[in-house]
Write a protein that holds these residues in place. Structure first.
Motif, PDB file in Angstrom:
ATOM      1  N   ASP A   1      28.084  48.530  52.018  1.00 54.24           N
ATOM      2  CA  ASP A   1      28.840  49.336  51.055  1.00 54.24           C
ATOM      3  C   ASP A   1      30.323  48.964  51.082  1.00 54.24           C
ATOM      4  OD1 ASP A   1      26.590  50.700  50.187  1.00 54.24           O
ATOM      5  OD2 ASP A   1      26.905  52.403  51.539  1.00 54.24           O
ATOM      6  N   LEU A   2      30.848  48.680  52.268  1.00 54.17           N
ATOM      7  CA  LEU A   2      32.259  48.294  52.376  1.00 54.17           C
ATOM      8  C   LEU A   2      32.528  46.971  51.653  1.00 54.17           C
ATOM      9  CD1 LEU A   2      33.144  49.282  56.043  1.00 54.17           C
ATOM     10  CD2 LEU A   2      33.996  50.310  53.934  1.00 54.17           C
ATOM     11  N   GLU A   3      31.583  46.027  51.704  1.00 55.88           N
ATOM     12  CA  GLU A   3      31.745  44.748  50.990  1.00 55.88           C
ATOM     13  C   GLU A   3      31.850  44.988  49.491  1.00 55.88           C
ATOM     14  OE1 GLU A   3      32.372  41.533  51.773  1.00 55.88           O
ATOM     15  OE2 GLU A   3      32.702  42.391  53.756  1.00 55.88           O
ATOM     16  N   LYS A   4      30.986  45.850  48.956  1.00 57.08           N
ATOM     17  CA  LYS A   4      31.025  46.175  47.528  1.00 57.08           C
ATOM     18  C   LYS A   4      32.332  46.884  47.183  1.00 57.08           C
ATOM     19  CE  LYS A   4      26.030  46.616  47.244  1.00 57.08           C
ATOM     20  NZ  LYS A   4      24.915  47.548  47.080  1.00 57.08           N
ATOM     21  N   ALA A   5      32.787  47.749  48.077  1.00 51.49           N
ATOM     22  CA  ALA A   5      34.040  48.464  47.848  1.00 51.49           C
ATOM     23  C   ALA A   5      35.237  47.514  47.899  1.00 51.49           C
ATOM     24  CB  ALA A   5      34.200  49.580  48.868  1.00 51.49           C
ATOM     25  N   ARG A   6      35.194  46.507  48.773  1.00 49.32           N
ATOM     26  CA  ARG A   6      36.278  45.517  48.823  1.00 49.32           C
ATOM     27  C   ARG A   6      36.355  44.759  47.504  1.00 49.32           C
ATOM     28  NH1 ARG A   6      33.973  44.558  54.168  1.00 49.32           N
ATOM     29  NH2 ARG A   6      35.331  45.602  55.657  1.00 49.32           N
ATOM     30  N   ALA A   7      35.194  44.403  46.960  1.00 46.84           N
ATOM     31  CA  ALA A   7      35.159  43.716  45.668  1.00 46.84           C
ATOM     32  C   ALA A   7      35.718  44.628  44.567  1.00 46.84           C
ATOM     33  CB  ALA A   7      33.731  43.285  45.337  1.00 46.84           C
ATOM     34  N   TYR A   8      35.392  45.910  44.632  1.00 48.33           N
ATOM     35  CA  TYR A   8      35.909  46.857  43.641  1.00 48.33           C
ATOM     36  C   TYR A   8      37.425  46.960  43.738  1.00 48.33           C
ATOM     37  CZ  TYR A   8      36.530  50.968  40.777  1.00 48.33           C
ATOM     38  OH  TYR A   8      36.948  51.819  39.798  1.00 48.33           O
ATOM     39  N   ARG A   9      37.947  47.094  44.960  1.00 46.82           N
ATOM     40  CA  ARG A   9      39.393  47.215  45.139  1.00 46.82           C
ATOM     41  C   ARG A   9      40.114  45.945  44.689  1.00 46.82           C
ATOM     42  NH1 ARG A   9      39.804  47.505  50.257  1.00 46.82           N
ATOM     43  NH2 ARG A   9      42.040  47.213  50.212  1.00 46.82           N
ATOM     44  N   ALA A  10      39.515  44.772  44.929  1.00 47.39           N
ATOM     45  CA  ALA A  10      40.120  43.515  44.464  1.00 47.39           C
ATOM     46  C   ALA A  10      40.203  43.510  42.934  1.00 47.39           C
ATOM     47  CB  ALA A  10      39.312  42.319  44.965  1.00 47.39           C
ATOM     48  N   TRP A  11      39.146  43.976  42.279  1.00 45.78           N
ATOM     49  CA  TRP A  11      39.139  44.066  40.820  1.00 45.78           C
ATOM     50  C   TRP A  11      40.173  45.094  40.360  1.00 45.78           C
ATOM     51  CZ3 TRP A  11      37.801  48.588  38.190  1.00 45.78           C
ATOM     52  CH2 TRP A  11      37.751  48.468  36.804  1.00 45.78           C
ATOM     53  N   MET A  12      40.212  46.243  41.030  1.00 40.68           N
ATOM     54  CA  MET A  12      41.112  47.321  40.643  1.00 40.68           C
ATOM     55  C   MET A  12      42.568  46.879  40.716  1.00 40.68           C
ATOM     56  SD  MET A  12      41.287  51.253  42.043  1.00 40.68           S
ATOM     57  CE  MET A  12      41.679  50.793  43.713  1.00 40.68           C
ATOM     58  N   ARG A  13      42.918  46.098  41.749  1.00 38.09           N
ATOM     59  CA  ARG A  13      44.303  45.640  41.901  1.00 38.09           C
ATOM     60  C   ARG A  13      44.740  44.749  40.735  1.00 38.09           C
ATOM     61  NH1 ARG A  13      42.791  45.426  47.401  1.00 38.09           N
ATOM     62  NH2 ARG A  13      42.340  43.212  47.262  1.00 38.09           N
ATOM     63  N   LYS A  14      43.789  44.188  40.003  1.00 41.22           N
ATOM     64  CA  LYS A  14      44.102  43.334  38.857  1.00 41.22           C
ATOM     65  C   LYS A  14      44.223  44.129  37.554  1.00 41.22           C
ATOM     66  CE  LYS A  14      41.720  39.417  40.916  1.00 41.22           C
ATOM     67  NZ  LYS A  14      40.553  38.555  40.845  1.00 41.22           N
ATOM     68  N   GLN A  15      43.931  45.436  37.605  1.00 41.59           N
ATOM     69  CA  GLN A  15      43.995  46.257  36.404  1.00 41.59           C
ATOM     70  C   GLN A  15      45.451  46.575  36.065  1.00 41.59           C
ATOM     71  OE1 GLN A  15      41.034  46.702  34.675  1.00 41.59           O
ATOM     72  NE2 GLN A  15      40.601  45.270  36.323  1.00 41.59           N
ATOM     73  N   PRO A  16      45.746  46.684  34.755  1.00 43.58           N
ATOM     74  CA  PRO A  16      47.126  46.996  34.355  1.00 43.58           C
ATOM     75  C   PRO A  16      47.610  48.293  35.003  1.00 43.58           C
ATOM     76  CG  PRO A  16      45.778  46.434  32.442  1.00 43.58           C
ATOM     77  CD  PRO A  16      44.848  46.527  33.617  1.00 43.58           C
ATOM     78  N   GLY A  17      48.794  48.221  35.603  1.00 44.46           N
ATOM     79  CA  GLY A  17      49.405  49.407  36.183  1.00 44.46           C
ATOM     80  C   GLY A  17      49.109  49.652  37.645  1.00 44.46           C
ATOM     81  N   CYS A  18      48.154  48.924  38.236  1.00 45.51           N
ATOM     82  CA  CYS A  18      47.844  49.128  39.651  1.00 45.51           C
ATOM     83  C   CYS A  18      48.887  48.404  40.498  1.00 45.51           C
ATOM     84  CB  CYS A  18      46.442  48.632  39.997  1.00 45.51           C
ATOM     85  SG  CYS A  18      45.986  49.016  41.705  1.00 45.51           S
ATOM     86  N   LYS A  19      49.625  49.175  41.304  1.00 44.55           N
ATOM     87  CA  LYS A  19      50.644  48.597  42.179  1.00 44.55           C
ATOM     88  C   LYS A  19      50.061  48.182  43.525  1.00 44.55           C
ATOM     89  CE  LYS A  19      54.589  51.270  40.478  1.00 44.55           C
ATOM     90  NZ  LYS A  19      55.673  52.160  40.910  1.00 44.55           N
ATOM     91  N   ALA A  20      49.065  48.962  44.020  1.00 45.68           N
ATOM     92  CA  ALA A  20      48.489  48.683  45.340  1.00 45.68           C
ATOM     93  C   ALA A  20      47.206  49.483  45.516  1.00 45.68           C
ATOM     94  CB  ALA A  20      49.474  49.057  46.442  1.00 45.68           C
ATOM     95  N   SER A  21      46.389  49.017  46.455  1.00 43.96           N
ATOM     96  CA  SER A  21      45.166  49.742  46.814  1.00 43.96           C
ATOM     97  C   SER A  21      44.887  49.493  48.286  1.00 43.96           C
ATOM     98  CB  SER A  21      43.992  49.254  45.967  1.00 43.96           C
ATOM     99  OG  SER A  21      42.799  49.866  46.394  1.00 43.96           O
TER     100      SER A  21
END
Length: 174
Positions: free
Chosen positions: A102-122
Motif C-alpha cells: 500500500d505504501l508503494e501505491k501511495a508513493r506513486a500517488y504522492r509523486a503524481w500529486m506533486r506534479k499537479q498545479p498548485g501543489c507545493k509539497a507532499s
C-alpha cells in the motif's frame, strides 16, 4: 471522470444516486434512496469519520459525509476565515498502519500529486511504534487542492485509506 455531486439540505446526490443524511445521536446516518442504511459518520471540526457498511453499489460514506458537511457545516466557517491572509493551504490526512504494498501505491500517488498545479509539497510521516501515518500536502489555493482531489491519478497510484482529513490555512511559511 469526476462524479457529479449536489447537496440540497439533507439530500446528497452523487452521479445518479441519492442519499439522505439524518441526525442519529451524536452522529449522522446515511440511507440510500430506497431506505437502505449504508452507514454512519461523525464530524469533529473538519474531520469526518465514517462507519461504512460497504453496501454494494453505494458510494463511500466518507464521500457522502464530506459533501454533506461541506454544504451544511463548513460553508459558514470558510466564509469567516476567508479574510485571513494565507500563504496557501495545508491538507492533513491521517491513516492506519499501511502495508509495504500500500505504501508503494501511495508513493506513486504522492509523486503524481506533486506534479499537479498548485501543489507545493507532499510528505508522509509515520509513528514507528503504532504504524499510524499522516499525509501532509501544501497547496497554493483551495481550488487547486480540490481540483487535484477530483483528478484521476495514473494506474497503480492510490491514496492510503484515510481515517480523517483536515484542511488548515497557512499563515506562515518555513
Amino acid at each position: 471522470m469526476a462524479s457529479k455531486t449536489h447537496v440540497d439540505g439533507n439530500k446528497v446526490t452523487i452521479d445518479d444516486s441519492l442519499y439522505h443524511v439524518s441526525a442519529a445521536g451524536g452522529q449522522y446516518a446515511v440511507t440510500d434512496e430506497f431506505g437502505l442504511r449504508t452507514g454512519y459518520f461523525s464530524v469533529r471540526g473538519r474531520v469526518v469519520t465514517p462507519e461504512d457498511y460497504g453496501v454494494e453499489g453505494a458510494h463511500p460514506v466518507l464521500q457522502i459525509g464530506k459533501l454533506w458537511a461541506a454544504a451544511n457545516l463548513w460553508k459558514a466557517n470558510e466564509k469567516s476565515t476567508s479574510s485571513l491572509p494565507t500563504k496557501g493551504f495545508c491538507r492533513v490526512v491521517t491513516h492506519e498502519k499501511a502495508s509495504e504494498a500500500d505504501l508503494e501505491k501511495a508513493r506513486a500517488y504522492r509523486a503524481w500529486m506533486r506534479k499537479q498545479p498548485g501543489c507545493k509539497a507532499s510528505y508522509y510521516v509515520t509513528d514507528p511504534s503504532s504504524g499510524k501515518g499522516m499525509t501532509i500536502s501544501i497547496w497554493e489555493t483551495r481550488d487547486q487542492m480540490n481540483a487535484a482531489k477530483e483528478a484521476r491519478p495514473p494506474e497503480g497510484a492510490v491514496l492510503l485509506k484515510s481515517l480523517g482529513v483536515e484542511v488548515f490555512p497557512m499563515v506562515e511559511e518555513p
